[in-house]
Design a protein around this motif. Structure first.
Motif, PDB file in Angstrom:
ATOM      1  N   VAL A  53      37.717  50.570  30.602  1.00 35.42           N
ATOM      2  CA  VAL A  53      39.162  50.371  30.674  1.00 35.42           C
ATOM      3  C   VAL A  53      39.572  50.342  32.141  1.00 35.42           C
ATOM      4  N   ALA A  54      40.626  49.588  32.419  1.00 40.80           N
ATOM      5  CA  ALA A  54      41.257  49.565  33.738  1.00 40.80           C
ATOM      6  C   ALA A  54      42.509  50.417  33.645  1.00 40.80           C
ATOM      7  N   VAL A  55      42.626  51.363  34.552  1.00 41.50           N
ATOM      8  CA  VAL A  55      43.730  52.322  34.535  1.00 41.50           C
ATOM      9  C   VAL A  55      44.491  52.196  35.855  1.00 41.50           C
ATOM     10  N   ASP A  56      45.816  52.063  35.766  1.00 42.19           N
ATOM     11  CA  ASP A  56      46.607  51.922  36.989  1.00 42.19           C
ATOM     12  C   ASP A  56      46.847  53.280  37.646  1.00 42.19           C
ATOM     13  N   ASP A  57      47.567  53.282  38.748  1.00 42.85           N
ATOM     14  CA  ASP A  57      47.797  54.511  39.524  1.00 42.85           C
ATOM     15  C   ASP A  57      48.629  55.547  38.774  1.00 42.85           C
ATOM     16  N   HIS A  58      49.292  55.130  37.689  1.00 44.67           N
ATOM     17  CA  HIS A  58      50.103  56.054  36.895  1.00 44.67           C
ATOM     18  C   HIS A  58      49.342  56.587  35.684  1.00 44.67           C
ATOM     19  N   GLY A  59      48.067  56.196  35.556  1.00 45.51           N
ATOM     20  CA  GLY A  59      47.260  56.655  34.427  1.00 45.51           C
ATOM     21  C   GLY A  59      47.392  55.809  33.178  1.00 45.51           C
ATOM     22  N   THR A  60      48.029  54.642  33.292  1.00 43.63           N
ATOM     23  CA  THR A  60      48.225  53.758  32.149  1.00 43.63           C
ATOM     24  C   THR A  60      47.040  52.811  32.004  1.00 43.63           C
ATOM     25  N   ALA A  79      23.753  37.856  29.925  1.00 43.87           N
ATOM     26  CA  ALA A  79      24.837  38.770  29.559  1.00 43.87           C
ATOM     27  C   ALA A  79      26.046  37.981  29.070  1.00 43.87           C
ATOM     28  N   SER A  80      26.969  38.703  28.454  1.00 44.03           N
ATOM     29  CA  SER A  80      28.264  38.155  28.084  1.00 44.03           C
ATOM     30  C   SER A  80      29.304  39.251  28.276  1.00 44.03           C
ATOM     31  N   ALA A  81      30.546  38.877  28.247  1.00 41.58           N
ATOM     32  CA  ALA A  81      31.624  39.852  28.386  1.00 41.58           C
ATOM     33  C   ALA A  81      32.897  39.270  27.788  1.00 41.58           C
ATOM     34  N   SER A  82      33.808  40.168  27.435  1.00 37.69           N
ATOM     35  CA  SER A  82      35.136  39.781  26.953  1.00 37.69           C
ATOM     36  C   SER A  82      36.153  40.684  27.635  1.00 37.69           C
ATOM     37  N   TYR A  83      37.346  40.155  27.818  1.00 37.21           N
ATOM     38  CA  TYR A  83      38.371  40.864  28.575  1.00 37.21           C
ATOM     39  C   TYR A  83      39.712  40.795  27.860  1.00 37.21           C
ATOM     40  N   MET A  84      40.467  41.869  27.968  1.00 38.16           N
ATOM     41  CA  MET A  84      41.852  41.868  27.512  1.00 38.16           C
ATOM     42  C   MET A  84      42.681  42.624  28.544  1.00 38.16           C
ATOM     43  N   VAL A  85      43.766  41.990  28.965  1.00 40.39           N
ATOM     44  CA  VAL A  85      44.712  42.616  29.889  1.00 40.39           C
ATOM     45  C   VAL A  85      46.044  42.717  29.163  1.00 40.39           C
ATOM     46  N   ASP A  86      46.639  43.892  29.214  1.00 40.43           N
ATOM     47  CA  ASP A  86      47.952  44.077  28.610  1.00 40.43           C
ATOM     48  C   ASP A  86      48.899  43.018  29.170  1.00 40.43           C
ATOM     49  N   PRO A  87      49.498  42.173  28.319  1.00 47.27           N
ATOM     50  CA  PRO A  87      50.405  41.131  28.815  1.00 47.27           C
ATOM     51  C   PRO A  87      51.542  41.677  29.684  1.00 47.27           C
ATOM     52  N   ASP A  88      51.946  42.920  29.465  1.00 47.94           N
ATOM     53  CA  ASP A  88      53.000  43.513  30.289  1.00 47.94           C
ATOM     54  C   ASP A  88      52.522  43.824  31.701  1.00 47.94           C
ATOM     55  N   HIS A  89      51.220  43.741  31.941  1.00 50.14           N
ATOM     56  CA  HIS A  89      50.647  44.036  33.258  1.00 50.14           C
ATOM     57  C   HIS A  89      49.845  42.856  33.800  1.00 50.14           C
ATOM     58  N   ALA A  90      50.045  41.681  33.237  1.00 48.10           N
ATOM     59  CA  ALA A  90      49.304  40.490  33.660  1.00 48.10           C
ATOM     60  C   ALA A  90      49.739  40.037  35.046  1.00 48.10           C
ATOM     61  N   GLY A  91      48.841  39.315  35.726  1.00 48.29           N
ATOM     62  CA  GLY A  91      49.164  38.737  37.025  1.00 48.29           C
ATOM     63  C   GLY A  91      49.059  39.707  38.184  1.00 48.29           C
ATOM     64  N   GLY A  93      45.947  41.225  39.061  1.00 49.69           N
ATOM     65  CA  GLY A  93      44.559  41.338  39.486  1.00 49.69           C
ATOM     66  C   GLY A  93      43.659  42.126  38.552  1.00 49.69           C
ATOM     67  N   THR A  94      44.186  42.571  37.427  1.00 44.37           N
ATOM     68  CA  THR A  94      43.371  43.365  36.502  1.00 44.37           C
ATOM     69  C   THR A  94      42.234  42.539  35.908  1.00 44.37           C
ATOM     70  N   GLY A  95      42.526  41.328  35.468  1.00 44.79           N
ATOM     71  CA  GLY A  95      41.496  40.476  34.891  1.00 44.79           C
ATOM     72  C   GLY A  95      40.383  40.183  35.885  1.00 44.79           C
ATOM     73  N   ARG A  96      40.744  39.868  37.113  1.00 46.76           N
ATOM     74  CA  ARG A  96      39.745  39.598  38.159  1.00 46.76           C
ATOM     75  C   ARG A  96      38.896  40.849  38.402  1.00 46.76           C
ATOM     76  N   ALA A  97      39.533  41.999  38.510  1.00 45.54           N
ATOM     77  CA  ALA A  97      38.785  43.241  38.752  1.00 45.54           C
ATOM     78  C   ALA A  97      37.820  43.531  37.607  1.00 45.54           C
ATOM     79  N   LEU A  98      38.273  43.337  36.380  1.00 42.90           N
ATOM     80  CA  LEU A  98      37.395  43.564  35.227  1.00 42.90           C
ATOM     81  C   LEU A  98      36.228  42.581  35.218  1.00 42.90           C
ATOM     82  N   CYS A  99      36.500  41.322  35.505  1.00 43.44           N
ATOM     83  CA  CYS A  99      35.442  40.316  35.513  1.00 43.44           C
ATOM     84  C   CYS A  99      34.420  40.625  36.610  1.00 43.44           C
ATOM     85  N   GLU A 100      34.879  40.958  37.798  1.00 41.36           N
ATOM     86  CA  GLU A 100      33.962  41.322  38.881  1.00 41.36           C
ATOM     87  C   GLU A 100      33.141  42.544  38.500  1.00 41.36           C
TER      88      GLU A 100
END
Length: 162
Positions: A53-60, A79-91, A93-100
């Motif tokens: 999981v990706a957690v922001d600075d507020h623990g969300t 390998a393979s991978a799948s990603y989901m980013v909360d739409p309320d937090h899109a844009g 850099g979360t998706g990029r960080a998860l993919c990296e």
């Protein structure tokens, strides 16, 4: 942002945006009426595979990724991978960080490549992200995905060597 191992307790934070994304029917080949229990079983993987999981600075919890071997036996070196980013937090850099993160994990585990089997062609943000990280479209299943707004659209297979 912190990316850490997902725990069963994280599911309560993941499920609302997971359900929202899947129910929209625009980016995943999962059934739109997928139950929380089944989704949890599909998403929270056991070792040697991994879910984070990706957690922001507020623990969300703002995103999640699962990573695994794409095939078994003589195909298990990809390998393979799948990603989901909360739409309320899109844009943000979360998706990029998860993919990296998943690419780094796959390299450390000794995989030779990463492949995504089902990237919806109309998911242009994901396609652009993956391309920026070195993935190429190696094939497209014509009309492989039934999009609720665009009808039948292509389903890309994307690949990159590690």
């Amino acid at each position: 942002m912190e990316i850490r191992e997902a725990t069963p307790e994280d599911w309560a934070a993941v499920w609302p945006f997971f359900h929202r994304i899947v129910a929209a029917g625009e980016t995943f080949t999962y059934p739109a009426d997928l139950s929380s229990a089944t989704a949890r079983d599909w998403w929270l993987l056991n070792a040697p595979n991994r879910t984070v999981v990706a957690v922001d600075d507020h623990g969300t919890v703002v995103g999640t990724a699962k990573m695994n071997n794409n095939q078994w036996g003589n195909g298990s070196h990809v390998a393979s991978a799948s990603y989901m980013v909360d739409p309320d937090h899109a844009g943000r850099g979360t998706g990029r960080a998860l993919c990296e993160h998943t690419l780094d994990w796959a390299r450390r585990q000794g995989f030779r490549a990463m492949q995504f089997n089902a990237v919806v062609a109309t998911n242009t943000a994901a396609v652009a992200l993956y391309r920026s990280l070195g993935f190429t479209i190696i094939g497209t299943v014509p009309e492989g995905f039934h999009h609720p707004a665009h009808g039948y659209v292509g389903l890309h297979v994307m690949h990159r060597p590690l």
